[in-house]
Design an enzyme around this catalytic site. Structure first.
Site, PDB file in Angstrom:
ATOM      1  N   ASP A 171       0.832  -1.336  -0.120  1.00  0.00           N
ATOM      2  CA  ASP A 171       0.099  -0.027  -0.043  1.00  0.00           C
ATOM      3  C   ASP A 171       0.804   1.372   0.109  1.00  0.00           C
ATOM      4  O   ASP A 171       0.472   2.345   0.589  1.00  0.00           O
ATOM      5  CB  ASP A 171      -0.865   0.004   1.338  1.00  0.00           C
ATOM      6  N   LYS A 213       1.995   2.441  -5.190  1.00  0.00           N
ATOM      7  CA  LYS A 213       2.541   1.771  -6.217  1.00  0.00           C
ATOM      8  C   LYS A 213       1.807   1.840  -7.423  1.00  0.00           C
ATOM      9  O   LYS A 213       2.361   1.974  -8.449  1.00  0.00           O
ATOM     10  CB  LYS A 213       2.982   0.265  -5.971  1.00  0.00           C
ATOM     11  N   GLY A 221      -4.307  -4.823  -4.892  1.00  0.00           N
ATOM     12  CA  GLY A 221      -5.205  -3.709  -4.936  1.00  0.00           C
ATOM     13  C   GLY A 221      -4.504  -2.558  -5.346  1.00  0.00           C
ATOM     14  O   GLY A 221      -3.674  -1.811  -4.510  1.00  0.00           O
ATOM     15  N   HIS A 222      -4.589  -1.998  -6.486  1.00  0.00           N
ATOM     16  CA  HIS A 222      -4.053  -0.580  -7.284  1.00  0.00           C
ATOM     17  C   HIS A 222      -5.084   0.093  -7.536  1.00  0.00           C
ATOM     18  O   HIS A 222      -5.946  -0.222  -8.352  1.00  0.00           O
ATOM     19  CB  HIS A 222      -3.058  -1.144  -8.370  1.00  0.00           C
ATOM     20  N   GLN A 275       2.166  -5.942  -3.125  1.00  0.00           N
ATOM     21  CA  GLN A 275       2.512  -5.969  -1.561  1.00  0.00           C
ATOM     22  C   GLN A 275       3.799  -5.144  -1.579  1.00  0.00           C
ATOM     23  O   GLN A 275       3.974  -4.423  -2.091  1.00  0.00           O
ATOM     24  CB  GLN A 275       2.450  -7.640  -1.168  1.00  0.00           C
TER      25      GLN A 275
HETATM   26  P1  IMP Z   1      -2.720 -12.652   2.088  1.00  0.00           P
HETATM   27  O1  IMP Z   1      -1.755 -12.219   1.062  1.00  0.00           O
HETATM   28  O2  IMP Z   1      -3.979 -12.678   1.802  1.00  0.00           O
HETATM   29  O3  IMP Z   1      -2.585 -14.234   2.653  1.00  0.00           O
HETATM   30  O4  IMP Z   1      -2.543 -12.018   3.342  1.00  0.00           O
HETATM   31  C1  IMP Z   1      -1.204 -11.964   4.141  1.00  0.00           C
HETATM   32  C2  IMP Z   1      -0.995 -10.650   4.731  1.00  0.00           C
HETATM   33  O5  IMP Z   1      -0.565  -9.793   3.749  1.00  0.00           O
HETATM   34  C3  IMP Z   1      -2.166  -9.842   5.535  1.00  0.00           C
HETATM   35  O6  IMP Z   1      -1.710  -9.011   6.803  1.00  0.00           O
HETATM   36  C4  IMP Z   1      -2.588  -9.076   4.483  1.00  0.00           C
HETATM   37  O7  IMP Z   1      -3.145  -7.767   5.169  1.00  0.00           O
HETATM   38  C5  IMP Z   1      -1.391  -8.694   3.964  1.00  0.00           C
HETATM   39  N1  IMP Z   1      -1.683  -8.398   2.388  1.00  0.00           N
HETATM   40  C6  IMP Z   1      -1.815  -8.815   1.446  1.00  0.00           C
HETATM   41  N2  IMP Z   1      -1.933  -8.016   0.269  1.00  0.00           N
HETATM   42  C7  IMP Z   1      -1.841  -6.879   0.654  1.00  0.00           C
HETATM   43  C8  IMP Z   1      -1.856  -5.557  -0.108  1.00  0.00           C
HETATM   44  O8  IMP Z   1      -1.836  -5.491  -1.312  1.00  0.00           O
HETATM   45  N3  IMP Z   1      -1.567  -4.517   0.472  1.00  0.00           N
HETATM   46  C9  IMP Z   1      -1.080  -4.643   1.969  1.00  0.00           C
HETATM   47  N4  IMP Z   1      -1.078  -5.882   2.633  1.00  0.00           N
HETATM   48  C10 IMP Z   1      -1.553  -6.888   1.987  1.00  0.00           C
END
Ligand code: IMP
Length: 425
Positions: A13, A16, A40-41, A221
């Site tokens: 977040d 990007k 999510g962008h 991420q």
């Molecule tokens: P997962 O990727 O859904 O397995 O989540 C694992 C961890 O990564 C959690 O803490 C999510 O909140 C975090 N996470 C996953 N995708 C994002 C993103 O795009 N931005 C920020 N945090 C993310």
């Protein structure tokens, strides 16, 4: 050769989307190399907002080849929704290519993610990301090519997997499982619709690089969510770091010319896990309100805190960063004093390197330096010189602490609100 890897330098977040979009306009090819619909962008073009989860931001430019690489886990239902949404708004997806090697997120992966989250409390996005990557590594997953070829071998393996997953869902969690044939029909139907996009994407990316085209690898991420180098176990299950571009796109490290780390001018995190500079006071609230810090994918309120230079130096090391893009600098406009964390106190000693254990990190207290805020609106600045002296001093302090210069600074969500330093392409 002009291949840039863009990575998040914090916990995701970092803004990007805007930077990718800015660079995608100049690129011939944009490649996603890891993650899935957990990303999510949000990009804004001509007063329209686009929320993209799987498709690279380059899709907004008809000439740009957009690649979803083999390192991305593909939720076909979400991908088809995204394609439909873009097409309905007049945006062509003819330039989209999806790797035949990409693992498929199955409905049972999403179900198991949701069920496991009840006890594991990682704070996942419940998009089936972890269970899909786990199956890939465990060699019991399925790829896009399987759903196109539909061989007897695949069908037998798939049937066994559905039965196995049903036992977990029904016997451990006492919930309803999946019907093999229904699932197969549903998935093969979705794969059929996606068939025209499927390709050996590693070959396409290699060709683009060989032809001297401008290629942008778009990380999702962030560094601290990397499965190996992040705050394990509070991480995602892929490799958001620059090295992930090699395995996740199928290219060699010698193909990469620059690595751009995107860092917010402060820090945020969603989900669980340690966060040393997190603020629980009015300053934290102000950051959240001014920065509109709510997740693009899940809508969750993001945790907010001061900038952490220990993290940024770690991101420089792990990714081999050559440049920084500092985003959301304008969010700090109203602060009288701004803090930067330069080390952690842990059991009476000062740590200057990022600890490898999340419990140690949770027990760390940040050591700050303070800088005076500029207390004026910078959203109209278009050059570095137009920034107030104190804002420039803040940027220069980040450069001094990390040893890496900025090449982009964002002072607002619009594409025009971007200050350019070094050119990346
Ligand atoms: P997962 O990727 O859904 O397995 O989540 C694992 C961890 O990564 C959690 O803490 C999510 O909140 C975090 N996470 C996953 N995708 C994002 C993103 O795009 N931005 C920020 N945090 C993310």
């Amino acid at each position: 050769m002009s291949a840039v890897v863009l990575v998040g330098a914090q916990w995701g977040d970092e803004g990007k989307g805007k930077i990718t979009d800015f660079l995608a306009e100049q690129a011939n090819c944009v490649v996603r190399y890891q993650g899935g619909s957990n990303a999510g962008h949000t990009v804004e073009v001509a007063h329209e907002q686009f929320k993209l989860h799987l498709i690279p931001s380059g899709i907004l430019y008809p000439e740009t080849l957009c690649v979803v690489g083999n390192g991305v886990v593909v939720d076909m239902e979400k991908l088809l929704e995204e394609i439909k949404g873009l097409n309905e708004r007049g945006i062509s997806t003819d330039n989209l290519k999806i790797s035949l090697r990409a693992p498929v997120v199955m409905p049972y992966h999403k179900k198991i993610d949701e069920l496991e989250e009840r006890s594991s409390k990682i704070g996942t996005t419940k998009r089936g990301i972890g269970p899909t990557y786990a199956d890939k590594i465990n060699r019991i997953g399925f790829r896009m090519s399987d759903l196109v070829e539909l061989t007897d071998n695949f069908k037998a393996r798939f049937k066994a997997q559905v039965e196995y997953k049903n036992r977990i869902i029904e016997e451990i969690y006492h919930e309803k499982g999946f019907h093999y044939q229904d699932l197969l029909d549903q998935l093969s139907g979705q794969a059929e619709q996606l068939k025209k996009y499927l390709a050996d994407t590693s070959y396409l990316v290699y060709q683009a690089i060989q032809a001297g085209q401008k290629v942008l690898f778009e990380g999702a991420q962030g560094t601290l969510l990397d499965i190996d180098h992040g705050t394990y176990p509070y991480v995602t299950s892929s490799h958001p770091i620059a090295g992930g571009a090699c395995t996740g796109a199928g290219i060699g490290p010698t193909c990469i010319s620059r690595v751009l780390g995107v860092a917010k001018a402060y820090t945020t995190r969603v989900g669980e896990g340690p966060f040393p500079t997190e603020l629980f006071d009015a300053d934290g609230e102000l950051l959240r309100a001014r920065g509109a810090e709510f997740g693009t994918t899940t809508g969750r309120a993001r945790r907010c805190g001061w900038l952490d230079a220990v993290i940024l130096r770690y991101a420089v090391r792990i990714n081999g960063l050559t440049d920084f893009a500092i985003t959301k600098l304008d969010v700090l406009d109203t602060f009288e004093t701004i803090k930067i964390c330069v080390g952690y106190k842990y059991k009476g000693t000062l740590l200057t390197e990022f600890p490898e254990n999340a419990d140690v990190l949770a027990a760390c207290t940040p050591e700050y330096i303070e800088m005076p805020g500029w207390q004026q609106d910078i959203t109209g600045a278009t050059t570095y010189e137009e920034l107030p002296l104190k804002a420039r001093e803040y940027i220069e302090k980040i450069e001094e602490l990390t040893g890496v210069k900025y090449s982009l600074i964002a002072v607002g969500p619009k594409r025009a609100q971007t200050i350019i330093g070094n050119k990346l392409f």
